[in-house]
Design an enzyme around this catalytic site. Sequence first.
Site, PDB file in Angstrom:
ATOM      1  N   ASP A  15     -16.348  21.109  -7.598  1.00 56.78           N
ATOM      2  CA  ASP A  15     -16.023  20.063  -8.322  1.00 56.78           C
ATOM      3  C   ASP A  15     -16.640  18.634  -8.134  1.00 56.78           C
ATOM      4  OD1 ASP A  15     -14.952  21.469 -10.612  1.00 56.78           O
ATOM      5  OD2 ASP A  15     -12.843  21.454  -9.685  1.00 56.78           O
ATOM      6  N   LYS A  56      -6.331  27.208 -10.099  1.00 57.80           N
ATOM      7  CA  LYS A  56      -7.077  26.767  -8.947  1.00 57.80           C
ATOM      8  C   LYS A  56      -6.359  26.769  -7.538  1.00 57.80           C
ATOM      9  CE  LYS A  56     -10.345  23.845 -11.302  1.00 57.80           C
ATOM     10  NZ  LYS A  56     -10.884  22.704 -11.499  1.00 57.80           N
TER      11      LYS A  56
END
Length: 277
Positions: free
Chosen positions: A107, A70
Site C-alpha cells: 500500500d 490484513k
Amino acid sequence: MTDPRPLTAGVMGWPITHSKSPLIFAHWFGLAGLNGRYCHLAVSEDDFEAVATTLPKAGFRGVNVTVPHKIRALEIADTARPTARAMGAANLLIFTGEGEIIADNTDGYGFIENLKSGAPNWQPNTAPAVVLGAGGASRAVVHALLSEGVPSIRLLNRSKRKAEALAKDLVGKIDVIAWDDRAAALDGAGLLVNGTSLGMTGKPELTIPLDDLPATAVVTDLVYAPLETDLLARARTAGHPVVDGLGMLLHQARPAFRAWFGIDPVVDQTLREICLK
Ligand code: ATR
C-alpha cells in the site's frame, strides 16, 4: 525452470464484490498475452486461515488481502517482508512453489509511486508532511513517507488516541496534532495527504482552509470516488500540484503481478479509464 502452476490469483475480503482488482489484473494479463485468472474470493474472518493455507494446494500463485484480513494475513505467513512487519499488516501473500507463504505490504509503495508519477517535482526531504487520518491506509502512508526521507509527519485524526497509537507503533518523527488545529498545521508543510474517508461520495466534505499551505506544497487525496474531490479542486484552484487517489490503488497491485507472474506491469491511461467505469 518454468513454474508448472496455472497463472491464478485473487483477492480475499469480506465483503469483496466492490474490488476493482480483477479489472486491473485482466488488463495486465491482456497486455502481457498471458492466459491468467484473477478472482474475487469472498471469505469470512472465521474461514480466512483455512482458505488462505489451502489455496496454494489449488495452484494459486498468491492472493491480495483486504479488509478485514490484513492483520491475520501477516500472522499466518511463514515469513514477512520488513514493510509488512513494520506496519503489522499485509495486503499481499505470495505462495512459493516450495509451499511457503510470504507476506508483504504494498500500500505504501503504491502511494509513493502514485505521488512521484503525479508530482515529479515533489522533494521528500525538504519539509514536513501533513497526514489526515489514522486508519490502515494512513498507517501505510506514514510509514512510506518516513521511509522516503520525509523529515517529520504531522498526524491529525478526529480520534486523537488512534493517531497516538499509530505514532507509537511506527519508527520516526511523528507529531500528533489536534484535529481542530488542522488549518494551522499546514504552515510550512511540503505535502498534504487526506487519508480520511471525508470527501468520498456520500460522506461529508473535508473542511480545511488551505491559506497557510505553502504554494509549492503538493496535495493528494486517497479518496478516488469522486476522482476530483472538493479538497483537490480547491487545491488546484489555489495553484498547488495535485495528485488523485486512483493511482495508489493501481500501483499497489504492480508488485503482486511482478511477484506472481514475473512481469512488472505498467499503469497507463487505459487502465485508469477501465477502473473509473
Ligand atoms: P482505512 O483503513 O481505509 O484508512 P478507516 O480505518 O475506516 O479506513 O479510517 C477512516 C478514517 O477517516 C479515520 O481516520 C477516521 O477517523 P476516526 O479514527 O476518528 O474514526 C476518519 N473519519 C471518518 N469519518 C470522519 C469524520 N466525519 N470526521 C473526521 N474524520 C473522519
